[in-house]
Enzyme design. Sequence first.
Site: not given
Ligand code: NDP
Length: 453
Positions: A126, A166
């Site tokens: 990571k 991510d």
């Molecule tokens: P994105 O950046 O596309 O979206 C993240 C979302 O979560 C946004 O809406 C963001 O809001 C919100 N968010 C992020 N940090 C916080 C926080 N500290 N508090 C509240 N809201 C938060 O990321 P992904 O959708 O790719 O990832 C989401 C989760 O899924 C993560 O945990 C990631 O590790 C996990 N994941 C992702 C994979 C992938 O293929 N993308 C694979 C496996 C797991 P804001 O815009 O306000 O920050």
Amino acid sequence: MSDYAGELMSQVKKKNPSEPEFHQAVHEVVESLVHVLDKHPEYRSGKILERMIEPERVIIFRVPWVDDQGDVQVNRGYRVEMNSAIGPYKGGLRFHPSVNLGILKFLAFEQVFKNSLTSLPIGGGKGGSDFDPKGKSDNEVMRFCQSFMNELFRHIGPDTDIPAGDIGVGGREIGYLFGQYKKLRNEFTGVFTGKGLNWGGSLIRPEATGYGAVYFASEMLATRNESLEGKVCLISGSGNVAQYTIEKLLDLGGKAVTLSDSSGYIYDEQGIDREKLEYVKHLKNVRRGRIKEYADKYSHAVYTSIDQNEDHNPLWDHKADCAFPSATENEIDENDAQNLLNNGVYVVSEGANMPTMPDGVNLFIQEKILFGPGKAANAGGVAVSGLEMTQNSQRLPWTREEVDKRLQLIMKSIHHTCIEIAERFGSPGNYVNGANIGGFLKVANAMLDQGVV
Ligand code: NDP
């Protein structure tokens, strides 16, 4: 906790101070493995777990770049190469101001088990940076990505370490990172996954994590002869994982009623239909706006801002059947878990990594709800990344149907592994133990085979 596990955890805390997320991730795995280690002294004498919690390599580097005002900015870049026993390091890059070494070590550690569960030959890693893409121009993001790659390129490669996206790293960022890698190396290889379709990407990769989390929920429900048809679902986040979770829920007859970002959440009692989902995709992926605007556009929806200091998150306090936490780690604490149970939720499929805190996990297990931990439930993303690597090696793209079919088979197989292993090691229906032990065994046996390296 056994003496061995207690001693191991105190060593982890002593050697890795100020890394609470890493301690939390290791603790959960150690608890699941107690019985395995008792039955298999060879893992103890080979110090397999002790080796697994020590990254094979950590790279930390300076990322200087120039913003649109001409000012020099400096961020910190990281790559944690955790374990390569069953394949090259594989895992996403996260760009978010909260990124630090402890968070990336927790994510890399989880990734090792998750990647093993997919049954594909991929190790775990990571990386990322404390850079915040929010509010930056495309040119600033490009300059940052190029500077990040100016160091990272010497540590990665299609047979060594293959990063992906991510939080904060989507198609735009991967494009800039890949472009700079290609320029520096003068070679076109499958060094990244999540690439654009015109330059080596796989169909269904953007959709894979969200779709996979929904397939996993379907498999869990099938054990009770139920389906997602008509189920009311709470979703957090509004990024990649959240969007495609809703898309697949719509395909399978579910009704999604919430979405969030770090400022607040919307509750749409009528359900987020396809037209509204398209609006969200445009809002988040193109305009890069805030979820609050959803309630301006659809006046029947209610927006509530989230105060991070409150003792619970109101998003998890609505009547529903299923929850798909898809934002970030530790977003469901014990109060939230209790609220979910009080509101009738009996299926939790974790799209995010480690979104439920340990007390919440214990509550779900105690109440015997269908709880799919992230390592298993969100493995669809990395699984299709693995399929993207295969297509790149073959130089042959597969159809959408082909990739989706393989994704469904992989999610089914991960579900089966969790159920079978949980049963075999004395905790039937406990997907946490099933995923931790199932992921561990393959990596541990490979490490024994390969000697002390
Ligand atoms: P994105 O950046 O596309 O979206 C993240 C979302 O979560 C946004 O809406 C963001 O809001 C919100 N968010 C992020 N940090 C916080 C926080 N500290 N508090 C509240 N809201 C938060 O990321 P992904 O959708 O790719 O990832 C989401 C989760 O899924 C993560 O945990 C990631 O590790 C996990 N994941 C992702 C994979 C992938 O293929 N993308 C694979 C496996 C797991 P804001 O815009 O306000 O920050």
